[in-house]
Design a protein around this motif. Structure first.
Motif, PDB file in Angstrom:
ATOM      1  N   ALA A 114      13.318  15.713  25.356  1.00  0.00           N
ATOM      2  CA  ALA A 114      14.130  16.864  25.753  1.00  0.00           C
ATOM      3  C   ALA A 114      15.166  16.497  26.809  1.00  0.00           C
ATOM      4  O   ALA A 114      16.152  17.224  26.994  1.00  0.00           O
ATOM      5  CB  ALA A 114      13.219  17.973  26.285  1.00  0.00           C
ATOM      6  N   ARG A 115      14.967  15.354  27.482  1.00  0.00           N
ATOM      7  CA  ARG A 115      15.868  14.935  28.551  1.00  0.00           C
ATOM      8  C   ARG A 115      16.717  13.727  28.176  1.00  0.00           C
ATOM      9  O   ARG A 115      17.424  13.177  29.015  1.00  0.00           O
ATOM     10  CB  ARG A 115      15.052  14.639  29.816  1.00  0.00           C
ATOM     11  N   GLY A 116      16.618  13.291  26.927  1.00  0.00           N
ATOM     12  CA  GLY A 116      17.437  12.178  26.471  1.00  0.00           C
ATOM     13  C   GLY A 116      17.027  10.833  27.034  1.00  0.00           C
ATOM     14  O   GLY A 116      17.843   9.919  27.128  1.00  0.00           O
ATOM     15  N   ILE A 117      15.753  10.689  27.396  1.00  0.00           N
ATOM     16  CA  ILE A 117      15.252   9.441  27.983  1.00  0.00           C
ATOM     17  C   ILE A 117      14.652   8.576  26.872  1.00  0.00           C
ATOM     18  O   ILE A 117      13.870   9.057  26.051  1.00  0.00           O
ATOM     19  CB  ILE A 117      14.206   9.725  29.072  1.00  0.00           C
ATOM     20  N   GLY A 118      15.007   7.287  26.870  1.00  0.00           N
ATOM     21  CA  GLY A 118      14.527   6.373  25.840  1.00  0.00           C
ATOM     22  C   GLY A 118      13.547   5.343  26.384  1.00  0.00           C
ATOM     23  O   GLY A 118      13.367   5.207  27.596  1.00  0.00           O
ATOM     24  N   PHE A 119      12.946   4.610  25.469  1.00  0.00           N
ATOM     25  CA  PHE A 119      11.907   3.645  25.824  1.00  0.00           C
ATOM     26  C   PHE A 119      12.088   2.334  25.066  1.00  0.00           C
ATOM     27  O   PHE A 119      12.569   2.317  23.932  1.00  0.00           O
ATOM     28  CB  PHE A 119      10.518   4.210  25.489  1.00  0.00           C
ATOM     29  N   SER A 120      11.649   1.243  25.708  1.00  0.00           N
ATOM     30  CA  SER A 120      11.554  -0.029  24.988  1.00  0.00           C
ATOM     31  C   SER A 120      10.229  -0.103  24.242  1.00  0.00           C
ATOM     32  O   SER A 120      10.150  -0.654  23.143  1.00  0.00           O
ATOM     33  CB  SER A 120      11.672  -1.210  25.956  1.00  0.00           C
ATOM     34  N   HIS A 121       9.185   0.455  24.845  1.00  0.00           N
ATOM     35  CA  HIS A 121       7.852   0.489  24.232  1.00  0.00           C
ATOM     36  C   HIS A 121       7.120   1.749  24.692  1.00  0.00           C
ATOM     37  O   HIS A 121       7.274   2.174  25.841  1.00  0.00           O
ATOM     38  CB  HIS A 121       6.988  -0.706  24.667  1.00  0.00           C
TER      39      HIS A 121
END
Length: 208
Positions: free
Chosen positions: A151-158
């Motif tokens: 919902a906040r546009g935060i991404g992850f590598s894993h």
């Protein structure tokens, strides 16, 4: 199992996915194989969603054909101190050990690596790509963080749910993520540390 396979084939992963199902010739439109021995190539990663009783045998078969990593989604390996489940966990570890096959889980949500389109989980969302790695034992915590971040546009590598940590634990994941060029920060939700010395060594190395 249905959701895990759907996530694997719709998440953008460019590699080959081999469904194994003794009862069906195809699953979700993909050719299925009746058992591990019939696979045309050893998979790099196996994702196991069978009843717990079948897992030790499957892990042993995977090790024999050359697979070196497995995610065991299945529960029933001694949660709450059940003696039969604990015996199954020991049998799974004994089957993996001679082949140096590493196991994530059991009783876990699975593993996501958005950079390569790998979603080996039964989560309801596919994460955005980013540079933060999030590791927890609890699958519920991982899905909650995934909801919050989406919902906040935060991404992850894993995004990794380690479950009962019969083999791969927090220290192992820290060692791996510290050397991963796509990860700049590691977030941990820690319920228990099984090998404190290894965990502290890995945390110091990752911090450097």
């Amino acid at each position: 199992g249905y959701t895990v396979l759907r996530n694997l084939i719709t998440g953008g992963f460019a590699g080959v996915v081999y469904p194994v199902n003794p009862k069906s010739e195809s699953v979700q439109g993909i050719q299925a194989y009746p058992n591990v021995a019939s696979l045309p190539h050893p998979p790099d990663l196996a994702v196991i969603c069978t009843p717990a009783e079948a897992v030790p045998g499957i892990v042993g078969e995977l090790g024999e054909i050359g697979t070196r990593a497995a995610v065991v989604i299945s529960a029933g390996f001694g949660e709450g101190g059940d003696a039969h489940g604990l015996a199954l966990k020991e049998a799974m570890q004994a089957a993996a050990g001679p082949h140096l096959l590493r196991v994530v889980g059991p009783n876990c949500l699975g593993v996501m690596v958005p950079r390569i389109g790998l979603n080996a989980t039964f989560a309801h969302l596919t994460p955005r790509r980013g540079s933060i790695a999030f590791v927890a034992q609890s699958g519920a915590i991982v899905t909650s963080v995934l909801d919050w971040a989406q919902a906040r546009g935060i991404g992850f590598s894993h995004l990794v749910s380690l479950g009962d940590m019969a083999d791969v634990d927090l220290g192992d994941m820290l060692d791996y993520l510290a050397s991963d060029g796509s990860t700049t920060a590691v977030l941990l939700y820690v319920e228990s540390v099984t090998q404190a010395r290894k965990f502290m060594s890995a945390a110091r190395a990752a911090a450097r």
